[in-house]
Design an enzyme around this catalytic site. Structure first.
Site, mmCIF file in Angstrom:
data_model
loop_
_atom_site.group_PDB
_atom_site.id
_atom_site.type_symbol
_atom_site.label_atom_id
_atom_site.label_comp_id
_atom_site.label_asym_id
_atom_site.label_seq_id
_atom_site.Cartn_x
_atom_site.Cartn_y
_atom_site.Cartn_z
ATOM 1 N N PRO A 242 0.788 -1.242 0.000
ATOM 2 C CG PRO A 242 0.078 -0.890 2.214
ATOM 3 C CD PRO A 242 0.827 -1.870 1.343
ATOM 4 C CG ASP A 311 7.933 -5.423 0.942
ATOM 5 O OD1 ASP A 311 8.177 -6.517 1.498
ATOM 6 O OD2 ASP A 311 7.193 -4.568 1.453
ATOM 7 C CB CYS A 364 6.441 -9.263 6.550
ATOM 8 S SG CYS A 364 5.051 -9.595 5.444
#
Length: 423
Positions: A242, A311, A364
């Site tokens: 986001p 990411d 993550c």
């Protein structure tokens, strides 16, 4: 909400009650109960299975879940016991099953009387860890010295962390939050990270609408510094939505040119909203592209990048403390699928990097197949990829990259590896 997650595979943040309560406190309490049950699901199911005289039928799964909600309140919640028992039992009438009022009442009262004994018995079972068996096995294999620490952290609610916008005076921003009745604690290893208590909806925090800060865990805030940005750098933020890291890159190096790519045009709208709130807008040096980052032929203009932030899509096993439903929505097949996507992205984006440039790989996740093993495999195949050592006061140094464990220095679980392209 439990039905949405466990039966339909929804994320808890997207799940809603069948009849949304109009009172904000009721909505918050419903969410608290759903989060709690999903955080402790296998433990609650183990207790319920032994407290019931006989298993309920499949069509009475709603009653099973009411029992889980009641047990959570008695064991882990702070509701008054008599209220938790009475209100939970009475809910059986609301789902059209008045016969179950007495069943729920009996189970919960028995647990109330015998709680110490049952909790002691639970302590001998793997169900006490409230993780699916496959994930528990993987964590034990990957982290034989750390798995219990990881599991315990996963089962604790995460605090509210924000990233202070360096374009504003930090003290003014913090004073505004203090004046709003919040306490603020800075992070020892991440200079822009501030923990805000009590947790509240971000829109209600003084200064948010003015762009003084953004919600972001300290572990995620590490990315911008690891990129070693310089004025004029051409930066690719792959899988950008986001947009937390996109915005942080621009805050950290205002003279960078950033291309943010994401598969979802809807999620890119959130990136744009964040850029607008922080005062960046969309200018010639900021490009938002809805495309598959793994297919550069569809979107790349041929200009090499000085820096690439990948990411990577992952199992998100490092943020379970924020999203307990992850434990029950993931399976071993998805781990393998994520690793294949990561491998593809690394291979497709690497040629877009200038010689001398840096690619920062981040997930993550706490699973080695997505992290250090993924990077080791890539380095073995690419002799021009130089693994840069990350010297830091956070995380654990690995042969390839650095791992932050959930709860460590109050951060989410994150992995980073920094690769420079040699001539």
């Amino acid at each position: 909400m439990l039905e949405s997650v466990l039966d339909s595979g929804s994320n808890l943040g997207d799940a809603e009650t069948e009849e949304p309560a109009t009172d904000a406190r009721d909505r918050a309490f419903a969410r608290h109960l759903a989060y709690g049950v999903l955080r402790w699901l296998t433990a609650l199911e183990w207790l319920a299975g032994r407290l019931l005289k006989k298993p309920l039928r499949q069509k009475d799964q709603d009653i099973d879940r009411l029992i889980l909600i009641g047990l959570f309140q008695l064991w882990k919640g702070d509701s008054a016991a008599h209220a938790a028992i009475h209100e939970t039992a009475e809910c059986a009438r609301k789902v059209g099953k008045p016969w179950a009022v007495s069943v729920i009442n009996a189970v919960l009262r028995r647990f109330q009387r015998e709680q110490a004994d049952w909790v002691s018995k639970l302590a001998d079972q793997d169900e006490q860890y409230a993780h699916p068996a496959w994930l528990l096995k993987t964590l034990k294999s990957d982290w034989p010295q750390k798995w219990q620490q990881i599991v315990e952290a996963n089962n604790q609610p995460a605090p509210l962390w924000v990233r202070l916008n360096r374009n504003f005076d930090f003290e003014e921003t913090i004073n505004g939050l203090l004046g709003g009745g919040f306490t603020v604690a800075r992070h020892p290893a991440v200079p822009e990270a501030a923990k805000i208590s009590p947790a509240a909806s971000v829109g209600s925090l003084p200064g948010f609408d003015q762009g003084r800060f953004s919600v972001q865990d300290p572990a995620a805030q590490l990315a911008a510094g690891l990129l070693k940005l310089e004025p004029g750098h051409h930066v690719l933020d792959a899988c950008a939505a986001p947009g937390g890291k996109t915005c942080h890159i621009l805050e950290a190096e205002p003279e960078a040119a950033v291309t943010a790519v994401d598969l979802s045009s809807a999620r890119l709208e959130r990136v744009k909203e964040n850029l607008d709130r922080l005062g960046f807008g969309i200018s010639g040096r900021i490009k938002l592209i809805a495309a598959n980052a793994a297919v550069p032929g569809d979107w790349w203009d041929g200009t090499p990048f000085d820096r690439i932030l990948l990411d990577a899509p992952c199992t998100t096993t490092g943020v379970i403390r924020r999203h307990p439903e992850i434990k029950w929505l993931r399976n071993p097949d998805q781990v393998g699928e994520a690793a294949k996507i990561q491998e593809l992205l690394l291979g497709q984006l690497w040629p877009l990097l200038k010689t001398g440039g840096i690619l920062l790989y981040a997930t993550c996740s706490v699973l080695m197949i997505e992290n250090s093993k993924q990077i080791q495999q890539f380095v073995d195949l690419h002799p021009e990829a130089e693994l840069l050592e990350i010297n830091a006061t956070w995380g654990q140094k690995l042969d390839c990259g650095r791992q932050v464990f959930p709860g460590e220095q109050d951060m989410d679980g994150f992995f980073y590896a920094s690769l420079r392209k040699k001539a």
